[in-house]
Structure formats: structure tokens, C-alpha cells
Design a protein around this motif. Structure first.
Motif, PDB file in Angstrom:
ATOM      1  N   ASN A   1       0.826  -1.216   0.000  1.00 39.41           N
ATOM      2  CA  ASN A   1       0.000   0.000   0.000  1.00 39.41           C
ATOM      3  C   ASN A   1       0.857   1.261   0.000  1.00 39.41           C
ATOM      4  OD1 ASN A   1      -2.568  -1.098  -0.095  1.00 39.41           O
ATOM      5  ND2 ASN A   1      -2.672  -1.383   2.115  1.00 39.41           N
ATOM      6  N   LEU A   2       1.936   1.242   0.785  1.00 42.83           N
ATOM      7  CA  LEU A   2       2.828   2.408   0.839  1.00 42.83           C
ATOM      8  C   LEU A   2       3.495   2.634  -0.516  1.00 42.83           C
ATOM      9  CD1 LEU A   2       4.451   2.024   4.378  1.00 42.83           C
ATOM     10  CD2 LEU A   2       3.190   4.020   3.553  1.00 42.83           C
ATOM     11  N   LEU A   3       3.947   1.539  -1.146  1.00 39.99           N
ATOM     12  CA  LEU A   3       4.636   1.678  -2.432  1.00 39.99           C
ATOM     13  C   LEU A   3       3.698   2.209  -3.518  1.00 39.99           C
ATOM     14  CD1 LEU A   3       6.922  -1.502  -2.463  1.00 39.99           C
ATOM     15  CD2 LEU A   3       7.584   0.884  -2.100  1.00 39.99           C
ATOM     16  N   ILE A   4       2.470   1.691  -3.555  1.00 40.68           N
ATOM     17  CA  ILE A   4       1.489   2.185  -4.536  1.00 40.68           C
ATOM     18  C   ILE A   4       1.280   3.683  -4.325  1.00 40.68           C
ATOM     19  CG2 ILE A   4      -0.949   2.100  -5.243  1.00 40.68           C
ATOM     20  CD1 ILE A   4      -0.936  -0.869  -4.386  1.00 40.68           C
ATOM     21  N   SER A   5       1.121   4.080  -3.057  1.00 40.51           N
ATOM     22  CA  SER A   5       0.849   5.485  -2.742  1.00 40.51           C
ATOM     23  C   SER A   5       2.031   6.376  -3.099  1.00 40.51           C
ATOM     24  CB  SER A   5       0.522   5.630  -1.257  1.00 40.51           C
ATOM     25  OG  SER A   5      -0.519   4.755  -0.902  1.00 40.51           O
ATOM     26  N   ILE A   6       3.250   5.902  -2.801  1.00 38.79           N
ATOM     27  CA  ILE A   6       4.448   6.678  -3.130  1.00 38.79           C
ATOM     28  C   ILE A   6       4.497   6.939  -4.631  1.00 38.79           C
ATOM     29  CG2 ILE A   6       6.965   6.480  -3.378  1.00 38.79           C
ATOM     30  CD1 ILE A   6       6.998   5.118  -0.654  1.00 38.79           C
TER      31      ILE A   6
ATOM     32  N   TYR B   1       2.962  15.005  -8.443  1.00 33.64           N
ATOM     33  CA  TYR B   1       3.757  16.231  -8.375  1.00 33.64           C
ATOM     34  C   TYR B   1       4.595  16.439  -9.636  1.00 33.64           C
ATOM     35  CZ  TYR B   1       2.112  17.582  -3.856  1.00 33.64           C
ATOM     36  OH  TYR B   1       1.298  18.009  -2.845  1.00 33.64           O
ATOM     37  N   ILE B   2       5.038  15.344 -10.256  1.00 43.31           N
ATOM     38  CA  ILE B   2       5.723  15.488 -11.549  1.00 43.31           C
ATOM     39  C   ILE B   2       4.758  16.129 -12.546  1.00 43.31           C
ATOM     40  CG2 ILE B   2       6.562  14.176 -13.555  1.00 43.31           C
ATOM     41  CD1 ILE B   2       8.686  14.268 -11.481  1.00 43.31           C
ATOM     42  N   SER B   3       3.520  15.634 -12.551  1.00 40.63           N
ATOM     43  CA  SER B   3       2.520  16.166 -13.478  1.00 40.63           C
ATOM     44  C   SER B   3       2.155  17.607 -13.123  1.00 40.63           C
ATOM     45  CB  SER B   3       1.292  15.254 -13.450  1.00 40.63           C
ATOM     46  OG  SER B   3       0.103  15.984 -13.472  1.00 40.63           O
ATOM     47  N   ASN B   4       2.122  17.900 -11.834  1.00 43.21           N
ATOM     48  CA  ASN B   4       1.787  19.243 -11.353  1.00 43.21           C
ATOM     49  C   ASN B   4       2.804  20.283 -11.843  1.00 43.21           C
ATOM     50  OD1 ASN B   4       0.257  21.074  -9.880  1.00 43.21           O
ATOM     51  ND2 ASN B   4       1.486  20.815  -8.039  1.00 43.21           N
ATOM     52  N   TYR B   5       4.075  19.884 -11.882  1.00 43.22           N
ATOM     53  CA  TYR B   5       5.131  20.819 -12.285  1.00 43.22           C
ATOM     54  C   TYR B   5       5.613  20.537 -13.705  1.00 43.22           C
ATOM     55  CZ  TYR B   5       5.308  22.346  -7.439  1.00 43.22           C
ATOM     56  OH  TYR B   5       4.988  22.856  -6.212  1.00 43.22           O
ATOM     57  N   LEU B   6       4.768  19.848 -14.482  1.00 43.02           N
ATOM     58  CA  LEU B   6       5.143  19.441 -15.833  1.00 43.02           C
ATOM     59  C   LEU B   6       5.587  20.631 -16.686  1.00 43.02           C
ATOM     60  CD1 LEU B   6       5.276  16.725 -17.193  1.00 43.02           C
ATOM     61  CD2 LEU B   6       3.043  17.136 -18.212  1.00 43.02           C
TER      62      LEU B   6
ATOM     63  N   SER C   1      14.308  16.982  -7.452  1.00 41.78           N
ATOM     64  CA  SER C   1      13.798  17.737  -6.300  1.00 41.78           C
ATOM     65  C   SER C   1      12.323  17.445  -6.065  1.00 41.78           C
ATOM     66  CB  SER C   1      13.980  19.236  -6.521  1.00 41.78           C
ATOM     67  OG  SER C   1      15.338  19.527  -6.622  1.00 41.78           O
ATOM     68  N   ILE C   2      11.565  17.359  -7.149  1.00 44.11           N
ATOM     69  CA  ILE C   2      10.130  17.077  -7.023  1.00 44.11           C
ATOM     70  C   ILE C   2       9.923  15.682  -6.428  1.00 44.11           C
ATOM     71  CG2 ILE C   2       8.005  16.652  -8.324  1.00 44.11           C
ATOM     72  CD1 ILE C   2       9.100  18.819 -10.325  1.00 44.11           C
ATOM     73  N   LEU C   3      10.683  14.705  -6.933  1.00 41.82           N
ATOM     74  CA  LEU C   3      10.521  13.336  -6.433  1.00 41.82           C
ATOM     75  C   LEU C   3      10.967  13.223  -4.975  1.00 41.82           C
ATOM     76  CD1 LEU C   3      11.508  11.077  -9.464  1.00 41.82           C
ATOM     77  CD2 LEU C   3       9.242  11.490  -8.491  1.00 41.82           C
ATOM     78  N   ILE C   4      12.133  13.793  -4.661  1.00 43.06           N
ATOM     79  CA  ILE C   4      12.626  13.741  -3.273  1.00 43.06           C
ATOM     80  C   ILE C   4      11.623  14.427  -2.348  1.00 43.06           C
ATOM     81  CG2 ILE C   4      14.397  14.635  -1.687  1.00 43.06           C
ATOM     82  CD1 ILE C   4      16.418  14.297  -4.015  1.00 43.06           C
ATOM     83  N   GLY C   5      11.177  15.610  -2.752  1.00 43.01           N
ATOM     84  CA  GLY C   5      10.247  16.382  -1.922  1.00 43.01           C
ATOM     85  C   GLY C   5       8.942  15.657  -1.694  1.00 43.01           C
TER      86      GLY C   5
END
Ligand SMILES: [Zn+2]
Ligand SMILES: [Zn+2]
Ligand SMILES: [Zn+2]
Length: 261
Positions: free
Chosen positions: A81-86, A93-98, A112-116
Motif C-alpha cells: 500500500n505504501l509503495l502504490i501510494s508513493i 507532483y511530476i505532473s503538477n510541475y510538468l 527535487s520534485i521526487l525527493i520532496g
């Protein structure tokens, strides 16, 4: 070979618990023998005799297996469940800052987006779980089909509204204690506030880490909102001054980020 989720014994004849779906050995297959998370609905209504209004820690009506007590324990289902959610949160967020990624095309931005977003999400949920376990409660991160669906839809770029709620930490308790639930709830957004400050400081090393800070502020702000289910509602019920303080710090950080950027 299937192993018992409590003692790890390899099972020739596994017993499946009809409440939580876990597999156990003969000794641990009864719900009360494995501190069954599936019992939460039924048990919620009952107040165990051991519960005292004055005492701070809620005592379960049965002795939890020592393996669970005050230990971070993750079932395989919880890790999945955690992995799916991650994955979903990172994708959102990648899509948000596309737009930003396309126009600058910098690997540092994506990192930075992925780490954040991944740290913001996982440490937020683990903070809830850790504090709950510290109060002697059992806590498990779980997803809901609706939450996953809404979150997955939110990955579509340039949507006006996004819902980032693939799951939540389910707490197994016998009574709603305002001060305990308030503290468990606060742990999540507080973690994001601390991470946001940390990333603002780290942005001196690389400017794009400011995005990691903004994502943490975003997640803190969303969760502090005083709507039912969200962390904010539990914090308000417990202590309104702390809620105001959390909200003000989040807003201040947001302004700070935009002044620096
Ligand atoms: Zn066992
Ligand atoms: Zn069970
Ligand atoms: Zn939370």
C-alpha cells in the motif's frame, strides 16, 4: 511458503483470518491472538473495563503480542500500500510541475520534485504511525479504492483540482481520546513543516530544492484544513491554539518560499 504474520513459522496449513485477511499459524489465527486490525469496527463501540478516564494510555482489552508492542511493524500488505501510494504521489507532483519541467528540462527539477514529494508523503504517514504506536496503539497504513482512484485521476496534467489521498493510517483503538488523536494527527503536518524548513535551508546548495519545500508546505496546508477526516479536524478538537499555530507557520513558510524564489 506462507509464513505466520506473528511468529514467522512456515505454514503447511495456513489459517486465513476472516477479519483482516492475514495468514497465521494454529496458535495465532484467532483475531485476539494477532491483535487483529480487522476487529477495529466491532471493538470501537465497546469500552473495555481496563480503560480509565484519567490514564493517558489506552489499554487494549487483550494483551498485544510483544512483537507489536512499541515496535514499528509493517505487514507485507502495508508495504505494498505504501509503495502504490508513493508512486501515485510522485506522479502527481511530476505532473503538477510538468510545465516547469518541460520549459527548463532540468534533471535537478525532477529529482527535487521526487525527493520532496516522496519524503513529504512517507514521513508524514510514518509520523502518524510512530506516535500512535508510542501510545500503545496499533496503526497500519491502508489505502482505499476510492482514494486511489481519485488520486490516480489527479495525475492528469493541468487539472484545476487535485486530490492527494490514496490512503491513511488506520488506528486501532477502543475509544476516541481527543488529546491522543490530536497529537497523532499533528505529527503528520508537523513533519512536513520541519521538512519544508530543512529544504529551504538546503536550497542554498541547489536552488531547485525550493520545490521540495513547496511540496511539503502544500501537503501540510492541505492536511491542516479543518475538514472531517483530515488531520486538521483532529487537531482542532484537541487544541485550537495549536491548530492556529500550525496554520500560521504553514502560511508563513509559504510566504517565505515565495519571497526567496
Ligand atoms: Zn504464529
Ligand atoms: Zn485478523
Ligand atoms: Zn495526516
Amino acid at each position: 511458503m506462507i509464513k505466520c504474520e506473528v511468529c514467522g513459522k512456515e505454514l503447511i496449513i495456513p489459517y486465513k483470518c476472516k477479519y483482516c485477511g492475514g495468514y497465521f499459524c494454529v496458535e495465532h489465527h484467532l483475531p485476539e491472538k494477532h491483535n487483529c486490525p480487522g476487529l477495529v469496527r466491532g471493538k470501537w463501540k465497546y469500552e473495555p473495563i481496563q480503560y480509565r478516564e484519567k490514564s493517558f494510555i489506552i489499554k487494549p482489552s487483550f494483551k498485544p503480542q510483544s512483537i507489536y508492542r512499541k515496535k514499528l511493524y509493517f505487514s507485507r500488505r502495508e508495504i505494498v500500500n505504501l509503495l502504490i501510494s508513493i508512486f501515485l504521489v510522485g506522479a502527481i507532483y511530476i505532473s503538477n510541475y510538468l510545465f516547469l519541467i518541460i520549459s527548463y528540462n532540468r534533471i535537478a527539477l525532477i529529482l527535487s520534485i521526487l525527493i520532496g514529494s516522496i519524503l513529504a508523503f512517507i514521513l508524514h504517514e510514518l509520523a502518524h504511525k510512530f506516535i500512535a504506536i508510542n501510545y500503545g496503539l496499533r496503526a497500519e497504513y491502508t489505502t482505499s479504492k476510492m482514494g486511489i482512484l481519485l488520486t490516480a485521476i489527479s495525475i492528469i496534467p493541468f487539472l484545476p483540482i487535485r486530490i492527494i489521498a490514496p490512503g491513511y493510517v488506520k488506528i486501532i483503538s477502543y475509544k476516541y481520546d481527543k488529546s491522543i488523536y490530536g497529537r497523532i494527527a499533528l505529527a503528520g503536518p508537523l513533519t512536513n513543516i520541519i521538512l519544508a524548513i530543512l529544504f529551504i535551508l538546503l536550497s542554498k546548495i541547489h536552488h531547485s530544492l525550493m520545490l521540495a519545500s513547496l511540496i511539503n508546505i502544500d501537503i501540510a496546508f492541505f492536511n491542516i484544513m479543518p475538514f472531517p477526516i483530515l488531520d486538521g479536524s483532529h487537531i482542532i478538537k484537541w487544541n485550537i491554539k495549536i491548530w492556529i499555530l500550525a496554520m500560521i507557520s504553514t502560511l508563513l513558510l509559504w510566504f517565505l518560499c515565495h519571497i526567496i524564489t
